[in-house]
Design an enzyme around this catalytic site. Sequence first.
Site, short mmCIF file in Angstrom:
data_model
loop_
_atom_site.label_atom_id
_atom_site.label_comp_id
_atom_site.label_asym_id
_atom_site.label_seq_id
_atom_site.Cartn_x
_atom_site.Cartn_y
_atom_site.Cartn_z
CB ALA A 168 -2.28 -1.20 9.81
CB ILE B 289 -1.08 0.02 1.16
CG1 ILE B 289 -0.22 -0.19 2.57
CG2 ILE B 289 -2.22 -1.04 0.97
CD1 ILE B 289 -1.23 0.45 3.65
CE1 TYR C 255 -0.96 0.68 14.96
CE2 TYR C 255 -2.25 1.31 16.84
CZ TYR C 255 -1.90 0.75 15.79
OH TYR C 255 -3.30 -0.02 15.37
N1 LIG Z 1 -4.47 -5.56 16.48
C1 LIG Z 1 -5.06 -4.86 17.31
O1 LIG Z 1 -5.26 -4.86 18.46
C2 LIG Z 1 -5.80 -3.61 16.75
C3 LIG Z 1 -6.55 -2.63 17.45
C4 LIG Z 1 -6.94 -1.43 17.05
C5 LIG Z 1 -6.93 -1.33 15.74
N2 LIG Z 1 -6.17 -2.00 14.95
C6 LIG Z 1 -6.18 -1.94 13.40
O2 LIG Z 1 -6.97 -2.89 12.72
C7 LIG Z 1 -6.35 -3.16 11.37
C8 LIG Z 1 -6.23 -4.64 11.12
O3 LIG Z 1 -5.21 -4.83 12.15
P1 LIG Z 1 -4.87 -6.45 12.49
O4 LIG Z 1 -4.69 -6.92 13.69
O5 LIG Z 1 -5.61 -7.49 11.50
O6 LIG Z 1 -3.32 -6.33 11.86
P2 LIG Z 1 -2.34 -7.67 11.53
O7 LIG Z 1 -2.56 -8.68 11.80
O8 LIG Z 1 -0.82 -7.02 11.95
O9 LIG Z 1 -2.25 -7.26 9.85
C9 LIG Z 1 -1.78 -6.22 9.03
C10 LIG Z 1 -1.35 -6.86 7.78
O10 LIG Z 1 -0.86 -5.62 7.20
C11 LIG Z 1 0.40 -5.85 6.44
N3 LIG Z 1 1.18 -4.85 5.89
C12 LIG Z 1 2.00 -4.03 6.51
N4 LIG Z 1 2.55 -3.15 5.89
C13 LIG Z 1 2.09 -3.52 4.49
C14 LIG Z 1 2.17 -2.69 3.41
N5 LIG Z 1 2.99 -1.80 3.19
N6 LIG Z 1 1.35 -3.19 2.36
C15 LIG Z 1 0.40 -4.21 2.53
N7 LIG Z 1 0.33 -4.73 3.69
C16 LIG Z 1 0.93 -4.44 4.63
C17 LIG Z 1 0.90 -6.62 7.30
O11 LIG Z 1 1.93 -7.81 6.68
P3 LIG Z 1 3.22 -8.09 7.50
O12 LIG Z 1 2.80 -8.56 8.94
O13 LIG Z 1 3.93 -8.90 6.61
O14 LIG Z 1 3.94 -7.13 7.79
C18 LIG Z 1 -0.40 -7.65 7.78
O15 LIG Z 1 -0.60 -8.82 7.18
C19 LIG Z 1 -5.24 -2.37 11.35
O16 LIG Z 1 -5.65 -1.14 10.70
C20 LIG Z 1 -4.81 -1.98 12.80
O17 LIG Z 1 -3.98 -0.70 13.03
C21 LIG Z 1 -5.70 -3.17 15.57
#
Ligand SMILES: NC(=O)c1ccc[n+]([C@@H]2O[C@H](COP(=O)([O-])OP(=O)(O)OC[C@H]3O[C@@H](n4cnc5c(N)ncnc54)[C@H](OP(=O)(O)O)[C@@H]3O)[C@@H](O)[C@H]2O)c1
Length: 283
Positions: free
Chosen positions: A60, A37, A125
């Site tokens: 993210a 992205i 973050y």
């Molecule tokens: N986890 C939480 O507790 C939490 C809480 C509040 C909000 N959120 C938000 O919810 C959303 C989903 O979170 P999640 O927990 O599903 O996160 P996640 O499991 O860490 O998934 C994020 C994905 O984005 C990928 N990514 C990173 N850099 C990228 C890039 N440049 N281009 C394309 N893909 C990329 C990562 O790949 P790699 O792993 O290979 O880097 C990973 O597969 C995010 O926006 C996060 O900020 C999460």
Amino acid sequence: MKKVVITGSGGQLGKELMQLLKDDYLVHPFTKQQLDITNRKQIEETLEQIKPDFLINTAAYTQVDLCETNIDNAYLINGIAPYYLACEAKEKKVKFLHISTDYVFDGKKTEPYKEDDETYPHTIYGKSKLLGEEFMRLAYEESTIIRTSWLYGHNGKNFVNTIKKLAASTKEIRVVDDQFGSPTYTKDLATAIKQLLTKPAGIYHVTNSGICTWYEFAMEIVKYLQSDAVVTPVSTEEYGLATPRPKYSVLSHKKINTNGIHMRNWKKGLHEFLAKEDGKNGN
Ligand SMILES: NC(=O)c1ccc[n+]([C@@H]2O[C@H](COP(=O)([O-])OP(=O)(O)OC[C@H]3O[C@@H](n4cnc5c(N)ncnc54)[C@H](OP(=O)(O)O)[C@@H]3O)[C@@H](O)[C@H]2O)c1
């Protein structure tokens, strides 16, 4: 069938959304390897080729502690990339939905944060995610931001899976008991996102309902697992985290409720998640 592009589909929310939407939409998922992205040209070409109706960004840089040292990457992925996505989505008349976080707030309130409450992030973050929100809304006002918190899903790096591992390997688990939030199952968030596809653009807060501390969350997991591990409550200060966490992360549901979206209690979501994990492991 309408078409949906999902970015970050290798992540815990991305995987869940893919599964949940596939019966009603033509889903085009992209992992980081398939679509970066931060590469605007790639975004443009992908949208041009697929011509989707919806674009959902779940990608993210989510590692809160690492963001503090990899600052450029945090701002690039969480701040600037949502702007690229918004510009391209607007240009191609694609409805754009983006996921954000409770970390945009300072956590000093004692009642649930509303969508229009003042933001004041204390971490890189949180700052980078807020920048993403602001940039994308500047580029494409009619886009949607979905803030969530304390997320866990299958095969993800998350609190539930960490506690499960610790419960199987240690006698005592120390967990913070003075930070409050709403644990959120990716399946429940994905279900709400599906509903939001057809709602007006704007900012929405989506978490499971109910409030607990990390300690109470851990207790519920250990109780379900019938583990002998002892969970000990500690203060944030005693625990000594390098990066500050919001003390109060609870997000108000008033706006989603008015839009006909209702979230179940976090304990119900957690039990379903753990039962599914049991099934996967053949227990
Ligand atoms: N986890 C939480 O507790 C939490 C809480 C509040 C909000 N959120 C938000 O919810 C959303 C989903 O979170 P999640 O927990 O599903 O996160 P996640 O499991 O860490 O998934 C994020 C994905 O984005 C990928 N990514 C990173 N850099 C990228 C890039 N440049 N281009 C394309 N893909 C990329 C990562 O790949 P790699 O792993 O290979 O880097 C990973 O597969 C995010 O926006 C996060 O900020 C999460």
